[in-house]
Scaffold this motif. Structure first.
Motif, mmCIF file in Angstrom:
data_model
loop_
_atom_site.group_PDB
_atom_site.id
_atom_site.type_symbol
_atom_site.label_atom_id
_atom_site.label_comp_id
_atom_site.label_asym_id
_atom_site.label_seq_id
_atom_site.Cartn_x
_atom_site.Cartn_y
_atom_site.Cartn_z
ATOM 1 N N PHE A 131 42.305 48.022 41.001
ATOM 2 C CA PHE A 131 42.535 47.262 39.781
ATOM 3 C C PHE A 131 41.306 47.286 38.890
ATOM 4 O O PHE A 131 40.218 47.667 39.303
ATOM 5 C CB PHE A 131 42.925 45.813 40.112
ATOM 6 N N GLU A 132 41.508 46.861 37.658
ATOM 7 C CA GLU A 132 40.436 46.694 36.684
ATOM 8 C C GLU A 132 40.654 45.384 35.929
ATOM 9 O O GLU A 132 41.794 44.929 35.772
ATOM 10 C CB GLU A 132 40.411 47.846 35.679
ATOM 11 N N THR A 133 39.562 44.803 35.464
ATOM 12 C CA THR A 133 39.614 43.633 34.593
ATOM 13 C C THR A 133 38.770 43.917 33.370
ATOM 14 O O THR A 133 37.604 44.288 33.494
ATOM 15 C CB THR A 133 39.086 42.376 35.305
ATOM 16 N N HIS A 153 36.944 51.432 31.713
ATOM 17 C CA HIS A 153 37.701 50.808 32.797
ATOM 18 C C HIS A 153 38.748 51.775 33.353
ATOM 19 O O HIS A 153 38.950 51.839 34.584
ATOM 20 C CB HIS A 153 38.356 49.518 32.306
ATOM 21 N N ARG A 211 41.436 37.562 29.580
ATOM 22 C CA ARG A 211 41.268 38.547 30.646
ATOM 23 C C ARG A 211 42.496 39.446 30.704
ATOM 24 O O ARG A 211 43.630 38.962 30.753
ATOM 25 C CB ARG A 211 41.095 37.808 31.974
ATOM 26 N N ARG A 256 44.045 42.201 33.167
ATOM 27 C CA ARG A 256 43.916 42.748 34.516
ATOM 28 C C ARG A 256 45.068 43.716 34.759
ATOM 29 O O ARG A 256 46.223 43.380 34.503
ATOM 30 C CB ARG A 256 43.945 41.640 35.565
ATOM 31 N N TYR A 257 44.721 44.914 35.237
ATOM 32 C CA TYR A 257 45.781 45.863 35.549
ATOM 33 C C TYR A 257 45.519 46.507 36.908
ATOM 34 O O TYR A 257 44.374 46.769 37.279
ATOM 35 C CB TYR A 257 45.962 46.894 34.448
ATOM 36 N N SER A 258 46.610 46.688 37.638
ATOM 37 C CA SER A 258 46.526 47.155 39.027
ATOM 38 C C SER A 258 47.506 48.290 39.272
ATOM 39 O O SER A 258 48.566 48.359 38.645
ATOM 40 C CB SER A 258 46.869 46.004 39.995
ATOM 41 N N LYS A 285 36.934 49.625 43.364
ATOM 42 C CA LYS A 285 37.442 48.305 42.987
ATOM 43 C C LYS A 285 38.865 48.190 43.528
ATOM 44 O O LYS A 285 39.845 48.536 42.869
ATOM 45 C CB LYS A 285 37.406 48.128 41.469
ATOM 46 N N THR A 307 42.074 46.072 45.714
ATOM 47 C CA THR A 307 42.693 44.744 45.752
ATOM 48 C C THR A 307 42.362 43.980 47.027
ATOM 49 O O THR A 307 42.805 42.837 47.182
ATOM 50 C CB THR A 307 44.220 44.860 45.595
ATOM 51 N N THR A 334 32.363 41.454 33.290
ATOM 52 C CA THR A 334 33.265 41.722 32.182
ATOM 53 C C THR A 334 33.457 40.509 31.281
ATOM 54 O O THR A 334 33.449 40.634 30.057
ATOM 55 C CB THR A 334 34.626 42.201 32.724
ATOM 56 N N THR A 335 33.665 39.344 31.866
ATOM 57 C CA THR A 335 33.933 38.167 31.033
ATOM 58 C C THR A 335 32.694 37.305 30.802
ATOM 59 O O THR A 335 32.740 36.397 29.979
ATOM 60 C CB THR A 335 35.037 37.298 31.658
#
Length: 281
Positions: free
Chosen positions: A35-37, A51, A89, A91-93, A145, A147, A242-243
Motif C-alpha cells: 500500500f501507499e499513503t 508513491h 489522507r 491510501r491505496y492498496s 511497504k 499491509t 507523508t502527513t
C-alpha cells in the motif's frame, strides 16, 4: 469508519461501512499486500508519481504480478471527485486477492482498494519514545511497504500511552532505524544526519524529498549509521512523513530538547516552499 471516508474497490465506489472485500482475501488472512499513503492538499494528492513507483517496487519485492496503475488512477480520481478534501489522507492498496487460508497464493486476480478521508493537521511539534522492539535489517520484506503492519500497531499504541506522536525502533545491530510510519533525522553541530536504507528502514517519500531539497538549498545532509542513543545527545531531532512533512521533536522519552531548532525550521521552510510550488515532484 467515518462516513466521510470515500472507498473504491476493484472499479466501483462502495459504501464505506458495507462489505466490499472477500473474507478470503490474502491481505485479510496473511497480510499479503502492499500500500501507499499520500497526503491530500486542497483536493490534490501530493507526490503521487513517487508513491506509485514505490508501490511497484514493493509489489515486485513481495512477488506480486505487475500492477495495473491506470486502474488505480481511476480509483484515485473517483475518491477525489466531489467536495475537495482540504487536508487529508489518500491510501491505496493492492493485495494478492482471494487465496488459500495459508501462506500459499492462489491464482485469482489481485484486489485494488483506494480510500480518501479528511484528517486533522499535524501538531507543531511532537514527542518520541523509544520502544524495546527492533527492526530486522535482514528481513525478507525490508524496505517494502506491506499491509503486514501489526508490529507498528503495537509500537504506536505504546507511544500513545507515553504521550508521544511516534515510536522509535532500533535495528538488530542497535542502530537508530525508523519510527512506525516516519523517518527520523538528527542535527549535530549543524549537520543533518539520518540512517541509510541498509539499516533496515522504509525509505519514505518525504524523507527522500527532504534530503533532495535540503541539499539543493545548501544544507549538509548525510546518510550514515547512527547509534540509538544519539537521540539523547543530538542538538535537534525531527521526523518526516507523508502527513507530517518535517515535524520538530521537542522531547525524546524524558529528554526535553532545546526550544530553538534553526536547522529543522529551515528544512520546514524549504520543504513547504518546494511542495507548494510542485504537487508531484
Amino acid at each position: 469508519m467515518s462516513s466521510t471516508t470515500r472507498v473504491w474497490v476493484n472499479g466501483n465506489l462502495v459504501d464505506p461501512d458495507g462489505p466490499s472485500v472477500s473474507a478470503l482475501d490474502h491481505a485479510v488472512t496473511v497480510g499479503d499486500g502492499v500500500f501507499e499513503t499520500a497526503k491530500i492538499v486542497h483536493g490534490r494528492p501530493f507526490a503521487l508519481t513517487r508513491h506509485h513507483r514505490r508501490l511497484e517496487r514493493s509489489a515486485a519485492g513481495l512477488g506480486l504480478p505487475p500492477l495495473d496503475l491506470p486502474l488505480l488512477d481511476k480509483g484515485v480520481a473517483a475518491v477525489l471527485d466531489g467536495p475537495a478534501i482540504d487536508f487529508g489522507r489518500l491510501r491505496y492498496s493492492v493485495t494478492g486477492g482471494p487465496g488459500p487460508l495459508g501462506s500459499d497464493r492462489g491464482d485469482t486476480a489481485m484486489t485494488y482498494i483506494v480510500l480518501a478521508a479528511p484528517q486533522a493537521l499535524p501538531p507543531q511539534s511532537g514527542k518520541l519514545t523509544v520502544v524495546p522492539w527492533t527492526r530486522n535489517e535482514r528481513s525478507a520484506v525490508v524496505g517494502l511497504k506491506t499491509t503486514s503492519y501489526a508490529e507498528n500497531v503495537v509500537a504506536l499504541a505504546r507511544a500513545k500511552q507515553e504521550g508521544a506522536v511516534e515510536a522509535v525502533f532500533a535495528n538488530t545491530r542497535g542502530e537508530l532505524c525508523e519510527c512506525t510510519g516516519s523517518n527520523v533525522f538528527v542535527v549535530v553541530d549543524g549537520t543533518v544526519l539520518t540512517p541509510p536504507t541498509d539499516c533496515g528502514l522504509l525509505p519514505g517519500i518525504t524523507r527522500q524529498l527532504t534530503i533532495e531539497w535540503g541539499r539543493a538549498a545548501g544544507i549538509e545532509i548525510r546518510e550514515e549509521a547512527l547509534p540509538l542513543d544519539i537521540l539523547h545527545t543530538a542538538d535537534e531531532v525531527f521526523i518526516t512523513s507523508t502527513t507530517k512533512d518535517v515535524l520538530p521533536i521537542h522531547a525524546v522519552d524524558e529528554r526535553i530538547l532545546p526550544v530553538e531548532h534553526p536547522v529543522t525550521d529551515e528544512l520546514q521552510r524549504v520543504f513547504r516552499s518546494n511542495s507548494e510550488r510542485d504537487s508531484d515532484p
